[in-house]
Design an enzyme around this catalytic site. Structure first.
Site, mmCIF file in Angstrom:
data_model
loop_
_atom_site.group_PDB
_atom_site.id
_atom_site.type_symbol
_atom_site.label_atom_id
_atom_site.label_comp_id
_atom_site.label_asym_id
_atom_site.label_seq_id
_atom_site.Cartn_x
_atom_site.Cartn_y
_atom_site.Cartn_z
ATOM 1 N N ASP A 99 0.855 -1.184 0.000
ATOM 2 C CA ASP A 99 0.000 0.000 0.000
ATOM 3 C C ASP A 99 0.893 1.238 0.000
ATOM 4 O OD1 ASP A 99 -1.837 -2.060 0.438
ATOM 5 O OD2 ASP A 99 -3.001 -0.924 1.898
ATOM 6 N N LYS A 111 -10.440 0.362 -2.223
ATOM 7 C CA LYS A 111 -10.261 0.130 -0.785
ATOM 8 C C LYS A 111 -10.551 1.416 -0.009
ATOM 9 C CE LYS A 111 -6.795 -1.227 2.716
ATOM 10 N NZ LYS A 111 -5.437 -1.771 2.959
ATOM 11 N N LYS A 156 -7.024 3.452 -3.135
ATOM 12 C CA LYS A 156 -7.417 3.415 -1.715
ATOM 13 C C LYS A 156 -7.577 4.850 -1.230
ATOM 14 C CE LYS A 156 -5.218 2.033 2.708
ATOM 15 N NZ LYS A 156 -4.169 1.212 3.344
HETATM 16 O O1 G3H Z 1 -5.467 1.230 6.017
HETATM 17 C C1 G3H Z 1 -6.075 1.132 7.051
HETATM 18 C C2 G3H Z 1 -6.346 2.222 7.994
HETATM 19 O O2 G3H Z 1 -5.178 2.753 8.518
HETATM 20 C C3 G3H Z 1 -7.230 1.730 9.100
HETATM 21 O O3 G3H Z 1 -7.817 2.817 9.723
HETATM 22 P P1 G3H Z 1 -8.677 2.609 11.069
HETATM 23 O O4 G3H Z 1 -7.689 2.273 12.131
HETATM 24 O O5 G3H Z 1 -9.347 3.933 11.278
HETATM 25 O O6 G3H Z 1 -9.650 1.510 10.840
#
Ligand code: G3H
Length: 327
Positions: free
Chosen positions: A164, A263, A227
């Site tokens: 990513d 995503k 994403k």
């Molecule tokens: O890519 C994923 C994100 O950093 C997750 O974010 P979150 O901790 O708010 O679910």
């Protein structure tokens, strides 16, 4: 005139991604986003019942299979990552899965920082669950370019099958689409066989039009997924941004025949929100995108609420009305 309007053509994209396609900056610049129409439509979505009650358990299981189960904290340890991986292998309590005839359900991937790739890979051995590494100076992407490229190689070497990357927001904010294209190409190349998700950090891109154009440029340069966010911006995944990105994916598919995944990430923690996202995907892109190879939730705390809702469905007798949400 904006700076972005003065930029001329991108190189023709003739790599395997877009064989023979005439994709250039004119196409990118033609991307518009009618902000008020998009915001109106997005505002109407959560109010509707997105999925009928009797099908919700099936949709929630589908959501689980599309989660990139994430930990991205400064105090991550091998132990925390091992526990996360155990949850990735069996994301929902066994008796609930049995009642739903869904034993064997796993999440889509586990998403960690580079240093946690090796422990995650070890903990997931034999599970078939890929490890995704956030990379390229995540979350700001402001470390030296050669180090950002090298970081990708290190994570691939350590066993990450998905990378990513974060884009340089300034390339978008200054309308330097050529620089964004070149950056994404370099990241794509460094990933080799690993899948690459391009994190746009949409909360920092200023306008929905910028989101649309950045989405197209990243897809043209080889992103397998686009994403929304790192989860660290002030504003992360939103429904208006999702509509814009899904429509960019649709336009790209119509033009090239190539399916790019989506995503949303950051702040998605409720089962009912997950259902809204899934129904948007179904409406905007169709059932083919409702699978883990083309859709993921980036989420650290969504699973708990989904598990609670699934338990209610089972105790409420809905397991007998099991239907698969897509063909
Ligand atoms: O890519 C994923 C994100 O950093 C997750 O974010 P979150 O901790 O708010 O679910």
């Amino acid at each position: 005139m904006q700076a972005s309007d003065t930029i001329t053509h991108l190189p023709q994209v003739t790599e395997p991604r877009n064989p023979g396609m005439d994709l250039n900056m004119d196409w990118v610049m033609s991307a518009r986003a009618n902000t008020s129409a998009i915001e109106r439509r997005a505002a109407s979505l959560p109010g509707r019942r997105s999925v009928k009650k009797e099908y919700q358990a099936a949709w929630l299981c589908r959501a689980v299979s599309c989660i990139d189960l994430t930990t991205l904290a400064g105090d991550d340890t091998g132990g925390r990552v091992a526990r996360l991986c155990a949850k990735a292998r069996q994301p929902v309590r066994g008796d609930i899965l049995q009642a739903l005839d869904m034993t064997g359900l796993t999440v889509g991937a586990v998403c960690v920082y580079h240093d946690m790739v090796a422990p995650a890979r070890a903990a997931l051995t034999g599970s078939g669950i890929p490890v995704a590494a956030v990379s390229t100076g995540f979350p700001a992407g402001l470390s030296p370019f050669h180090l950002r490229v090298a970081e990708i190689g290190e994570s691939v070497k350590a066993g990450a099958e998905e990378i990513d990357i974060v884009i340089s927001r300034r390339h978008v904010l200054t309308g330097n689409w050529q620089a964004l294209y070149d950056e994404m190409r370099a990241f794509r190349t460094a990933c080799g066989d690993a899948h690459v998700k391009a994190i746009l950090a949409t909360g920092e891109l200023g306008t929905l039009r910028n989101v649309a154009r950045a989405s197209l440029v990243c897809m043209m340069a080889g992103a397998d997924f686009i994403k929304t966010s790192t989860g660290k911006e002030g504003v992360n995944a939103t429904l208006p941004v999702t509509l814009v990105m899904l429509r960019a994916i649709r336009a790209y598919h119509a033009r090239t025949g190539f399916r790019v995944g989506y995503k949303p990430a950051g702040g998605i923690s409720k089962a009912k929100d997950a259902l809204v996202y899934l129904s948007m995907i179904k409406e905007e892109l169709g059932d083919r995108w409702l699978r883990p190879d083309l859709f993921r939730f980036g989420a650290s705390s969504l699973l708990g609420d989904i598990e609670r809702q699934l338990e209610h469905h089972v105790t409420g007798g809905y397991s007998a009305k099991w239907r698969h949400p897509v063909g």
